[in-house]
Design an enzyme around this catalytic site. Structure first.
Site, mmCIF file in Angstrom:
data_model
loop_
_atom_site.group_PDB
_atom_site.id
_atom_site.type_symbol
_atom_site.label_atom_id
_atom_site.label_comp_id
_atom_site.label_asym_id
_atom_site.label_seq_id
_atom_site.Cartn_x
_atom_site.Cartn_y
_atom_site.Cartn_z
ATOM 1 N N GLU A 16 5.013 9.155 2.888
ATOM 2 C CA GLU A 16 3.849 8.359 2.495
ATOM 3 C C GLU A 16 3.587 7.199 3.449
ATOM 4 O OE1 GLU A 16 1.788 9.235 0.020
ATOM 5 O OE2 GLU A 16 3.055 11.007 -0.206
ATOM 6 N N HIS B 223 0.834 -1.202 0.000
ATOM 7 C CA HIS B 223 0.000 0.000 0.000
ATOM 8 C C HIS B 223 0.875 1.260 0.000
ATOM 9 C CE1 HIS B 223 -3.556 2.333 2.034
ATOM 10 N NE2 HIS B 223 -3.284 2.762 0.836
ATOM 11 N N GLU C 271 -4.413 7.186 6.725
ATOM 12 C CA GLU C 271 -5.490 6.604 5.910
ATOM 13 C C GLU C 271 -6.024 5.339 6.571
ATOM 14 O OE1 GLU C 271 -6.198 4.409 1.599
ATOM 15 O OE2 GLU C 271 -4.338 5.513 1.925
ATOM 16 N N GLU D 241 2.260 1.735 -3.394
ATOM 17 C CA GLU D 241 1.247 2.278 -4.313
ATOM 18 C C GLU D 241 1.300 3.801 -4.317
ATOM 19 O OE1 GLU D 241 -3.123 3.696 -4.009
ATOM 20 O OE2 GLU D 241 -2.938 1.683 -3.153
ATOM 21 N N HIS D 242 1.431 4.393 -3.125
ATOM 22 C CA HIS D 242 1.540 5.843 -3.017
ATOM 23 C C HIS D 242 2.894 6.337 -3.511
ATOM 24 C CE1 HIS D 242 -1.900 6.937 -0.132
ATOM 25 N NE2 HIS D 242 -2.045 5.652 -0.375
#
Length: 951
Positions: A78, A2, A100, A5-6
């Site tokens: 991130e 994840h 998040e 991904e950022h």
């Protein structure tokens, strides 16, 4: 995965800027630009209807995925990093993904779905949280992060997909250039299959509930099913699970809802996205003592269906519904190619044929034949896949007032342990690293670096606003000579008119032979007290039955004869006044040969719906209440936005009562009132019916091709004729426009006559916040389209950098409504309150003093045009053309706004900054978050303050 991904979108070999992703957001016509992490794959899709723009996006994304910079500071930003308070030396975690996922862990429904899925695969990586548990994220090292990319982000482990009408030879030549430098690698990237369970498993977890809450649990039974490779089995399974739970009439769903054990369905449904497919179903809003009863009910229902068979109409309805959906391929705002890609990956990722995964017609026909040959086909599948399947779990999520406290204490213990382990020198190094991260975040990209990002020019942008085909439609008894039933082009649609009985409009578009029919009913003259019922009206019409049939029979009849009927309620702002344009719609679709059947169904619904079943109404209200409560965390920003807008704009005042916090309070009250005062509830609903569902209020909207339209005219005429022509026998409260809710809404939103709080807090169990500020820009009677360019720039520079990059929130952005003149500043999954409000208060100064190079203004112009020229399928084009007419948003107005966008200049930045500065005095702040976080931030909130508990 994840965090990668950022991070891969934060600068690459060819594009050495901090945020290529953001630069593309500024100046692209993209119809999709994002990335998604799943439990066993990460997807990087881009889409655009402009071919030059598309290949620009492809180039940036390919370089990002295969050649990212992946600096340590990107990982800190991130992923996660320590922040140290300079005075107290107290530690905390910060990071975009970290916050998040804190938001994700505040959403019990999302949490329960994830736990259900993971419970089936405990011995594989599917048993872990692919998004990242916030308590695990800080254990990831930078080196592990780099090693993961080095291993998995290789072309040998990629699946490359194109969709569109561009030249396939160009695609292949492009990919040859990108892939040639890489050799073939053997990468074992898929999780292992989970060994099947010998016996079922029962698992309990806790989620945070407020101390004032009624304790409600989530309970679902979950099954691991088959692997991939047999598309016939996949087709039969998808139809089976639609039969069981796809509609309110489905036998398993009906049994669960009517049991009274819970308020709405729980579980993730049928999933084909992993190595082993799965099914999950249960209830939420369950008394903790009844969770085992939910499990028993599911199995007793399934066993009865396996033993006694499934009603034929239920099967026929699901077969038709699935076939219609497969053939129509209506993906809404989501580009169709992306949906096709994800469907292909359901087989392709697991070494099966991706084209076979898309070719549904063969498996569908074989399924129909198999069912014709064996009417017990789906009953036998229940026995095979569910009743006799021991690879299953029951996952229960129980409410606890201390669940968040336990996680916070665990996080604090991790931080304390880390703090104790660091020497003074190491602590100083951490603080220097944080300072350097902040310095890098504050340092703008060089003009040379920004120049590497491929952009369109203004010459690539259409100067004319798109024209949606629209004509007045005559639904008289006798068509015009020659059979013409539609007349008057766009100018006729855009002319300001009084909305008369039986107005009708037609939009000639290629729809693949499908008729899209919208029946709209104005509710402008409804009483204020009845307004919240309007958003329930659709479900009451479609899911309570009629004089002729039960609700189960009605839903099955809709499924057998149509592509579906749904409802929506819209309260939109008119462009030529401050008055709302409020409409209730039934939106239907069918094949031409079923037009008469569709008309029969709509007539029966509109003239014969029965509302006199208190238990069925109670079930619907509890489902709606549970869904509204479930949306408080995932849709927190939308809730804050609507709440703020409702204080300033009459149309949003109504929307708040139709869909917002006020509607949730109404549903909670209505659920009790049904039991305590049923006659008055029934009287209210009947008043709503009589006030709205009459011919005087009707507008008809049709989207299809010309030949199909002509064949459907008799059916349309029958619908109009069947409605009562006037408001007969209306109670005293609904007869006069003087009692309309619109007058109350206008008065409530009048800045001269109503005192508003300067701030409002909405308090509920959450680990992060949503922070909003609304600024009324009323001093300019005609907001300029160029202001949209300014807010586009604001979103992709100041707000992105200050709220997300530096502040650590998942998102920060603005929303400017030109029709109402309201500007919103919003954050999402935000660890801050005070800091974010300070950012908002400095927006005016930023816009007044920022020096924006011409090339940056050009990027924002292009990006703004991309936003307003949104991707639309034919049904959306037809509906939006109608809404343009109903709100007075003429083609001339659209062109004026476009012209203003294309002419945006630095003066517009300064002008909007000055207006925002002036509007700060009449602004309002809204915060949704946990009471303790809000308590700590009270000093930063302006007075007077209203506090509202959502428990």
């Amino acid at each position: 995965a994840h965090i990668l991904e950022h991070s891969v979108l934060c600068g690459s070999r060819k594009y050495p800027v901090k945020e290529p992703f953001v630069e593309l957001m500024k100046g692209s016509l993209n119809t999709f630009l994002n990335a998604m992490t799943y439990p066993d794959k990460t997807c990087y899709p881009v889409a655009s209807t402009n071919l030059k723009d598309f290949y620009n996006l492809v180039d940036v994304y390919l370089d990002a995925v295969f050649y990212p910079n992946l600096t340590e500071y990107t990982f800190l930003q991130e992923g996660w990093h320590y922040e140290v308070d300079p005075q107290t030396k107290e530690f905390s975690y910060k990071g975009v993904v970290f916050n998040e996922m804190k938001g994700a862990y505040s959403d019990p429904e999302d949490m329960h779905d994830d736990l259900c899925r993971r419970s089936l695969y405990p011995d594989t990586s599917y048993g872990l949280d692919s998004g990242g548990d916030p308590l695990e994220i800080p254990t990831l090292s930078y080196q592990e992060f780099l090693d993961f990319h080095k291993k998995y982000y290789h072309p040998s482990n990629s699946f490359i997909f194109f969709y569109g009408d561009d030249d396939p030879e160009r695609r292949l030549a492009l990919m040859e250039e990108w892939l040639a430098p890489f050799g073939l690698a053997s990468i074992d990237s898929l999780p292992q299959a989970q060994m099947r369970f010998d016996e079922p498993r029962y698992i309990e977890y806790m989620y945070q509930a407020g101390e004032q809450d009624q304790p409600k649990a989530y309970a679902a039974v979950n099954w691991a099913l088959r692997g991939h490779g047999n598309v016939l089995h996949a087709m039969q399974a998808s139809i089976l699970f639609h039969i069981l739970t796809g509609t309110s009439a489905s036998p398993l769903r009906k049994a669960l809802i009517e049991s009274g054990l819970g308020e709405d369905l729980a579980g993730f449904g049928y999933s084909e996205e992993l190595l082993q497919t799965a099914f999950s179903v249960g209830l939420k809003g369950v008394e903790p003592t009844n969770v085992r009863e939910v499990e028993k009910l599911i199995f007793s229902t399934l066993e009865a269906l396996a033993r006694e068979g499934i009603e034929k109409d239920a099967i026929e309805a699901s077969l038709n519904t699935i076939e219609f959906a497969l053939r129509e391929k209506n993906t809404g705002r989501y580009p169709r190619g992306l949906a096709v890609m994800l469907e292909a990956l359901n087989e392709w990722l697991y070494n099966q044929d991706p084209i076979e995964a898309l070719a549904f017609a063969g498996p569908l026909e074989k399924t129909k034949k198999a069912y014709a040959d064996n009417p017990r086909l789906f009953s036998e599948l229940i026995d095979e896949l569910l009743v006799g399947n021991t690879h299953r779990t029951t996952v229960v999520l129980l409410p606890s007032p201390d669940a968040n406290k336990a996680r916070e204490e665990a996080e604090k213990a991790m931080l304390d342990k880390a703090r104790m382990a660091f020497s003074d020198a190491e602590l100083a190094q951490i603080m220097r690293a944080t300072d350097e991260l902040r310095r890098l975040q504050d340092t703008p990209d060089s003009p040379e670096a920004l120049a590497t990002i491929p952009v369109l020019s203004l010459e690539d942008i259409p100067k004319e606003a798109p024209v949606l085909p629209s004509e007045l439609l005559l639904l008289t008894e006798t068509p015009q000579e020659g059979g013409t039933v539609a007349q008057g082009k766009q100018s006729a649609m855009d002319a300001r008119r009084s909305e008369t009985a039986s107005s009708a409009f037609y939009h000639e578009l290629a729809t693949g032979g499908i008729v899209y029919l919208d029946l709209g009913f104005s509710f402008a003259k409804l009483e204020s007290r009845l307004l919240p019922y309007v958003s329930l009206l659709g479900r009451l019409l479609l899911e309570m039955g009629t004089d002729k049939e039960s609700y189960v029979q009605l839903i099955q009849r809709i499924g057998i004869n149509t592509g579906g009927i749904r409802s929506t309620s819209v309260s939109a702002s008119r462009w030529d006044s401050r008055e709302p344009s409020p409409w209730f719609f039934l939106r239907a679709k069918a094949l031409p040969e079923k037009a008469e059947s569709l008309a029969d169904i709509l007539i029966d619904i509109l003239t014969g719906a029965r509302f006199d079943n208190p238990e069925r109404l109670r079930q619907i209200v509890l489902e709606e209440k549970a869904q509204a409560e479930a949306m408080l965390v995932p849709a927190a920003t939308r809730m804050v936005s609507l709440r703020l807008r409702s204080r300033f704009n009459p149309a949003d005042w109504a929307s708040e009562r139709l869909y917002g916090i006020e509607h949730l309070f109404f549903l909670r009250s209505l659920a009790q009132k049904i039991e305590s005062d049923w006659p008055s509830v029934l009287a209210d609903i009947e008043d709503v019916r009589r006030a709205i569902l009459v011919r005087d209020n009707l507008i008809v909207n049709v989207t299809t091709d010309r030949a199909t339209l002509n064949s459907c005219i008799p059916a349309l005429r029958r619908i109009v004729k069947a409605l009562s022509p006037e408001r007969a026998h209306v109670t005293s409260g609904t007869r006069s426009a003087r009692n309309s809710w619109i007058h109350e809404a206008i008065s409530a939103c009048d800045p001269a006559s109503v005192s508003k709080p300067a701030a409002e807090t909405l308090e509920l169990p959450a680990q992060v916040n949503s922070v909003g500020m609304i600024l009324p820009l009323w001093n300019s009677k005609a907001p300029a389209g160029a202001w949209l360019v300014v807010t586009k720039f604001l979103d992709t520079t100041y707000l992105w950098e200050q709220v997300r990059v530096i502040g650590g929130a998942y998102g920060g952005y603005s929303n400017l409504d030109l029709a109402s003149g309201l500007l919103l500043l919003l954050s999402y999954r935000d660890p801050n309150i005070e800091r974010t409000l300070d950012v908002y208060r400095n927006v005016a100064a930023f816009l007044k003093t920022c020096s924006v190079p011409p090339e940056e203004i050009q990027k924002s112009i292009i990006g703004t045009i991309g936003d307003i020229d949104a991707y639309q399928l034919p049904d959306a084009k037809g509906f939006n053309a109608l809404m343009n007419t109903l709100t007075g948003y003429t083609q001339e107005a659209r062109q004026q706004i476009r012209d203003s966008i294309l002419a945006a200049s630095p003066d517009d930045f300064r002008h909007l900054g000055a207006l925002i500065e002036e509007a700060l005095g009449t602004s309002m702040t809204g915060v949704l978050g946990a009471p303790d976080r809000i308590e700590q931030a009270l000093h930063a909130l302006p007075a007077p303050l209203e506090r509202l508990s959502m428990y």
